[in-house]
Write an enzyme that holds these catalytic residues in place. Structure first.
Site, PDB file in Angstrom:
ATOM      1  N   CYS A  31       6.211  -2.779   5.238  1.00  0.00           N
ATOM      2  CA  CYS A  31       7.717  -2.742   5.547  1.00  0.00           C
ATOM      3  C   CYS A  31       8.116  -3.766   4.332  1.00  0.00           C
ATOM      4  O   CYS A  31       7.659  -3.278   3.117  1.00  0.00           O
ATOM      5  CB  CYS A  31       7.762  -3.558   6.763  1.00  0.00           C
ATOM      6  SG  CYS A  31       6.778  -5.163   6.864  1.00  0.00           S
ATOM      7  N   MET A  32       9.203  -4.431   4.553  1.00  0.00           N
ATOM      8  CA  MET A  32       9.980  -5.147   3.284  1.00  0.00           C
ATOM      9  C   MET A  32       9.137  -6.110   2.832  1.00  0.00           C
ATOM     10  O   MET A  32       9.076  -6.590   1.742  1.00  0.00           O
ATOM     11  CB  MET A  32      11.367  -5.864   4.045  1.00  0.00           C
ATOM     12  CG  MET A  32      12.317  -4.780   4.230  1.00  0.00           C
ATOM     13  SD  MET A  32      13.957  -5.591   4.819  1.00  0.00           S
ATOM     14  CE  MET A  32      14.177  -6.203   3.346  1.00  0.00           C
TER      15      MET A  32
END
Length: 488
Positions: A31-32
């Protein structure tokens, strides 16, 4: 001196043996800020070594899922290097070795017996802890996150373009370009149901393209001619929730077919029956039900902030950091996406973003108070820019959580900022975000509301400043034990 690429490759190479080697890695995603690994045998991972590895900001273990916090930007490059290592790992081949003597055989047998006993006991302890942590709710939330997390980059990009297009329309600039920008920004949201269906089937063990095919029914214009429960359906009715339910039904139907249809006609009958049965179930049940649920979510979110604004903001802003710490915050994506589909923006994200402001304020207070802790101050300096942009994991795992009290005072700052935004929501000033993913100062280009961009930005900015101030003050006064104060 290492180049950036070599440092990322070195970090990936260091992590791989700590999670049990290539054969133990069942899935890789990110993810980020986190490298998300699905492990075939979690007992083979060395959690302590992972947490202590240089470059690792934290570790979240949830069943067989290992989420290694690396920070924004870094995680994308390390994930690519990690996948390269997995693709290039050679298959183990047996090598000839000399036959041991009877005495060596006996010693090795005793050594293996002792080692096996210790390994078995360690495996049992880790499995016991995994069972305690792997609750049905956490499992469902984790799988929902796996469906929606891959969609975040497109949501961010299209949301920013939608905001830019809105500014151009309001200013009357570039009238020839705005229709093209509108098409580019809106196309993904118009077909997001297909991507949700594809990812859902992939996550839950079905054929992804069949999940996408059934979910596409939700947004097909021709559904307007279908009558269910005495009313005509509307294209998009049920939104992402309808798509999610449709793909789950398709996966279930496909599994039932695989076990019953003869192999000779499986390729013909299974896809046909899956699309037919799941498609009709979607039209004559799921779309209507999901539409009712989606409407209820929008109504509840608006009512919550309009009626109990400061209290709702206090609770949401104060509890979001623990959700981020546990990796469960991604499970809120379906709610945000539903609100964006219905209203054009989500009113929940700006409130939840205040948690990051509290975290930044707490980190600054730690930096001021602990002047002699060079290592910690270096960590804060490197993680603070990401924190200002709403990426809180580096500060959580590198600063506030290890210290203990600053994590709680950061939550207090988030609660104060959330109450600030909630207060104005109760007065009728809605603050929303046209996309999800960014937070902090990075959320400004995505802001939208019912009072104009200037008022919306002022309320959101005021919430951030409140979160910074309360997080700093609470941490400065209450965030340190006597031992830490004396050391400072």
């Amino acid at each position: 001196m290492h180049t950036p690429d070599s440092s990322h490759r070195t970090l990936a190479a260091a992590l791989l043996p700590l999670v049990g080697g290539p054969a133990n890695v069942a899935s890789v995603a990110h993810c980020m800020t986190r490298l998300r690994l699905g492990l075939a045998d979690p007992s083979r991972a060395d959690e302590e070594a992972l947490r202590a590895a240089p470059g690792v900001l934290g570790l979240v273990v949830d069943g067989g899922s290992y989420q290694v916090v690396l920070g924004p930007g870094v995680v994308t490059k390390v994930t690519a290097e990690f996948e390269t290592l997995l693709d290039g790992s050679p298959s183990p081949s047996p090598s000839p070795s000399p036959s041991p003597s009877p005495r060596e055989n006996q010693n090795q047998s005793q050594g293996r017996s002792t080692a096996d006993e210790l390994a078995l006991r360690g495996s049992e302890l880790r499995e016991s802890r995994r069972r305690r942590n792997a609750t049905p709710l956490k499992s469902v939330l984790r799988r929902l996150a796996a469906v929606f997390v891959p969609l975040i980059p497109a949501l961010v990009g299209c949301g920013i373009l939608a905001g830019l297009n809105g500014l151009l329309l309001n200013a009357g600039w570039l009238p020839g370009l705005t229709p093209a920008l509108a098409a580019v920004a809106s196309a993904f949201m118009a077909l997001i149901a297909v991507f949700v269906g594809y990812n859902t089937a992939k996550e839950f063990g079905g054929t992804p393209v069949l999940g996408g095919a059934v979910a596409a029914i939700v947004v097909y214009p021709g559904v307007a001619k279908v009558t269910a429960f005495g009313v005509h359906l509307s294209p998009g009715q049920g939104g992402v929730l309808g798509a999610l339910a449709a793909a789950l039904l398709a996966t279930y139907v496909e599994r039932q077919c695989r076990g019953r249809v003869p192999e000779t006609v499986d390729m013909l009958l299974t896809p046909t029956l899956t699309v037919l049965v799941a498609g009709l179930g979607t039209l004559y049940g799921l779309m209507y039900a999901a539409g009712a649920v989606s409407t209820a979510i929008g109504t509840a979110a608006n009512w919550l902030l309009a009626t109990t604004g400061p209290f709702a903001g206090l609770v949401l802003g104060g509890l979001f950091l623990p959700l981020v710490m546990l990796g469960l915050h991604q499970a809120l994506i379906p709610l945000h996406t539903t609100l964006i589909e219905q209203q054009g923006y989500t009113v929940l994200l700006p409130v939840l973003a205040m948690a990051g402001a509290g975290q930044v304020g707490a980190a600054v207070a730690v930096y001021v108070r602990l002047r002699h802790d060079v290592s910690l101050r270096t960590t804060i300096r490197s993680a603070l820019p990401a924190g200002l942009l709403g990426v809180g994991e580096p500060l959580i795992y590198g600063v506030s959580l290890p210290l203990g009290r600053p994590f709680l005072t950061a939550c207090a700052g988030g609660a104060a900022g959330g109450a600030f935004v909630g207060f104005f929501a109760m007065l009728g000033d809605k603050v929303g975000a046209t996309a999800i993913g960014p937070s902090g100062w990075a959320l400004f280009p995505l802001l939208a509301g019912n009072r104009g961009l200037g008022a919306t930005a002022a309320i959101y900015g005021g919430g951030l400043l409140t979160g910074y101030a309360v997080g700093f003050a609470a941490t400065y006064v209450f965030g340190f034990t006597d031992r830490v104060r004396k050391a400072a």
